[in-house]
Design an enzyme around this catalytic site. Structure first.
Site, PDB file in Angstrom:
ATOM      1  N   LYS A 255       0.337   5.592   4.612  1.00  0.00           N
ATOM      2  CA  LYS A 255      -0.004   5.063   5.945  1.00  0.00           C
ATOM      3  C   LYS A 255       1.114   4.182   6.499  1.00  0.00           C
ATOM      4  O   LYS A 255       1.521   4.335   7.640  1.00  0.00           O
ATOM      5  CB  LYS A 255      -1.289   4.209   5.895  1.00  0.00           C
ATOM      6  CG  LYS A 255      -2.536   4.966   5.509  1.00  0.00           C
ATOM      7  CD  LYS A 255      -3.777   4.106   5.676  1.00  0.00           C
ATOM      8  CE  LYS A 255      -3.853   2.898   4.752  1.00  0.00           C
ATOM      9  NZ  LYS A 255      -3.970   3.228   3.312  1.00  0.00           N
TER      10      LYS A 255
ATOM     11  N   ARG B  72     -11.610  -1.188   7.219  1.00  0.00           N
ATOM     12  CA  ARG B  72     -11.791  -0.760   5.839  1.00  0.00           C
ATOM     13  C   ARG B  72     -13.262  -0.810   5.419  1.00  0.00           C
ATOM     14  O   ARG B  72     -13.572  -0.463   4.281  1.00  0.00           O
ATOM     15  CB  ARG B  72     -10.990  -1.667   4.914  1.00  0.00           C
ATOM     16  CG  ARG B  72      -9.616  -1.078   4.528  1.00  0.00           C
ATOM     17  CD  ARG B  72      -8.931  -2.129   3.695  1.00  0.00           C
ATOM     18  NE  ARG B  72      -7.969  -1.626   2.769  1.00  0.00           N
ATOM     19  CZ  ARG B  72      -6.651  -1.673   2.958  1.00  0.00           C
ATOM     20  NH1 ARG B  72      -6.155  -2.123   4.075  1.00  0.00           N
ATOM     21  NH2 ARG B  72      -5.831  -1.256   2.006  1.00  0.00           N
TER      22      ARG B  72
ATOM     23  N   ARG C 153       5.928   2.659  -6.642  1.00  0.00           N
ATOM     24  CA  ARG C 153       6.395   2.087  -5.377  1.00  0.00           C
ATOM     25  C   ARG C 153       7.131   0.763  -5.613  1.00  0.00           C
ATOM     26  O   ARG C 153       6.716  -0.055  -6.415  1.00  0.00           O
ATOM     27  CB  ARG C 153       5.198   1.853  -4.461  1.00  0.00           C
ATOM     28  CG  ARG C 153       5.557   1.221  -3.137  1.00  0.00           C
ATOM     29  CD  ARG C 153       4.492   1.440  -2.105  1.00  0.00           C
ATOM     30  NE  ARG C 153       3.273   0.691  -2.356  1.00  0.00           N
ATOM     31  CZ  ARG C 153       2.241   0.690  -1.528  1.00  0.00           C
ATOM     32  NH1 ARG C 153       2.264   1.424  -0.436  1.00  0.00           N
ATOM     33  NH2 ARG C 153       1.161  -0.018  -1.811  1.00  0.00           N
TER      34      ARG C 153
ATOM     35  N   ARG D 203       4.801  -4.732  -5.774  1.00  0.00           N
ATOM     36  CA  ARG D 203       3.672  -5.517  -5.266  1.00  0.00           C
ATOM     37  C   ARG D 203       2.719  -5.809  -6.415  1.00  0.00           C
ATOM     38  O   ARG D 203       2.452  -4.941  -7.240  1.00  0.00           O
ATOM     39  CB  ARG D 203       2.919  -4.692  -4.203  1.00  0.00           C
ATOM     40  CG  ARG D 203       3.394  -4.936  -2.796  1.00  0.00           C
ATOM     41  CD  ARG D 203       2.805  -3.967  -1.812  1.00  0.00           C
ATOM     42  NE  ARG D 203       1.338  -3.900  -1.806  1.00  0.00           N
ATOM     43  CZ  ARG D 203       0.630  -3.223  -0.895  1.00  0.00           C
ATOM     44  NH1 ARG D 203       1.256  -2.564   0.068  1.00  0.00           N
ATOM     45  NH2 ARG D 203      -0.677  -3.190  -0.941  1.00  0.00           N
TER      46      ARG D 203
ATOM     47  N   ARG E   5      -8.405  -0.804  -6.710  1.00  0.00           N
ATOM     48  CA  ARG E   5      -8.232  -0.549  -5.270  1.00  0.00           C
ATOM     49  C   ARG E   5      -8.801   0.817  -4.889  1.00  0.00           C
ATOM     50  O   ARG E   5      -9.414   0.970  -3.843  1.00  0.00           O
ATOM     51  CB  ARG E   5      -6.749  -0.621  -4.895  1.00  0.00           C
ATOM     52  CG  ARG E   5      -6.223  -2.048  -4.856  1.00  0.00           C
ATOM     53  CD  ARG E   5      -4.716  -2.070  -4.780  1.00  0.00           C
ATOM     54  NE  ARG E   5      -4.180  -1.616  -3.519  1.00  0.00           N
ATOM     55  CZ  ARG E   5      -2.929  -1.210  -3.345  1.00  0.00           C
ATOM     56  NH1 ARG E   5      -2.089  -1.188  -4.359  1.00  0.00           N
ATOM     57  NH2 ARG E   5      -2.517  -0.821  -2.158  1.00  0.00           N
TER      58      ARG E   5
END
Ligand code: AMP
Length: 216
Positions: free
Chosen positions: A13, A88, A127, A159, A170
Site C-alpha cells: 500500500k 482499519r 522489509r 521497523r 498484525r
C-alpha cells in the site's frame, strides 16, 4: 479523486500510494507514517501509540478518527486524497463516512490489494526502511550497498513491528478487525480488487487502468 487503498500489512500500500499520489496529484495520507512521526518526535500521541504498534495491535479508534478528521480538511486535500492504512475497523469507516459527508469529499473508489498470507510474511520480514521514507526489500528490492539507502545514504533499519513475532499478530488483527471492511465497501459497490502479487510496476499499471476508467 478520492481513494482508499486497502489491503493487508505488506501488500504494498505504502509503495503504491506514494507513486499514485504523485501521478494523480493528490495527497497521500498514511496513518502509519503519521503515527511513526509522532513516535519519533516523542509526542504524547506517539508515546501512547507506540505501546500498541510495537505489539502489532491497532491504536484505539478515537485516536485515529481525530487524526483523520484534522488531516482530511487540510488545504492539500482539495484535489483529492489517497488514504493508506485508514480505515482499519468498521467504526473507523463509519466515522470516515460521517466526516467525508460533512466536508463533501466522498470516496470514489476503494482499491483492495490482494496478496496471499504466505507471501506477506516474507515481504514484511525482509522489509528495510530509511528515515527519508524510502523502503527496500533484502531480496526483491535490495539497496545498491547493503544496509545503506540509495537515495540519501542513510542507515537502513527494520521497523519494530516487522519483526517476526509481531508480524503474525498484525496479520491476525487484520483478519479479525480490518478484513470485514471488504464486505462493507463491496456492499456499497465502491470496492475494486487488485492482484498485488506482480511487480511494483505491474500493480501500479493495473491500478492506473482502474482509476483512469473511473475518471472518464
Ligand atoms: P502501517 O504503517 O499502516 O502498517 O501501520 C503501522 C501500525 O500503526 C499499525 O500496525 C497500527 O498499530 C498503527 N495504525 C496505523 N493506522 C491505523 C489505523 N487506521 N487504526 C489503528 N491503528 C493504526
Amino acid at each position: 479523486m478520492n481513494i482508499v487503498l486497502f489491503g493487508p500489512p505488506g501488500a504494498g500500500k505504502g509503495t503504491q500510494a506514494k507513486e499514485l499520489a504523485k501521478h494523480y496529484n493528490i495527497s497521500h495520507i498514511s496513518t502509519g507514517d503519521i503515527l511513526r512521526a509522532n513516535v519519533r518526535d516523542g509526542t504524547k500521541l506517539g508515546i501512547k501509540a507506540k505501546e500498541y504498534m510495537n505489539k502489532g495491535e491497532l491504536v484505539p479508534d478515537e485516536v485515529l478518527i481525530g487524526i483523520i478528521r484534522d488531516r482530511i480538511q487540510q488545504p492539500d486535500c482539495k484535489h483529492g486524497y489517497m488514504l493508506d492504512g485508514y480505515p482499519r475497523t468498521i467504526p473507523q469507516a463509519e466515522a470516515l463516512k460521517d466526516i467525508l459527508g460533512k466536508v463533501g469529499k466522498p470516496i470514489d473508489v476503494v482499491l483492495n490489494i490482494e496478496v496471499p498470507d504466505k507471501e506477506l510474511i516474507g515481504r514484511l520480514s525482509g522489509r528495510r526502511m530509511c528515515s527519508c521514507g524510502e523502503s527496500y526489500h533484502m531480496m526483491f528490492n535490495p539497496p545498491l550497498k547493503q544496509g545503506i539507502c540509495d537515495v540519501c545514504g542513510g542507515k537502513l533499519y527494520q521497523r519494530d513491528d516487522d519483526k517476526e513475532e509481531v508480524v503474525s499478530q498484525r496479520l491476525e488483527v487484520y483478519a479479525a478487525k480490518t478484513k470485514p471492511l471488504i464486505d462493507y465497501y463491496s456492499n456499497i459497490n465502491i470496492l475494486v480488487n487488485i492482484d498485488g502479487t506482480g511487480t511494483v510496476e505491474s500493480v501500479f499499471r493495473q491500478i492506473c487502468d482502474v482509476l483512469d476508467s473511473h475518471q472518464k
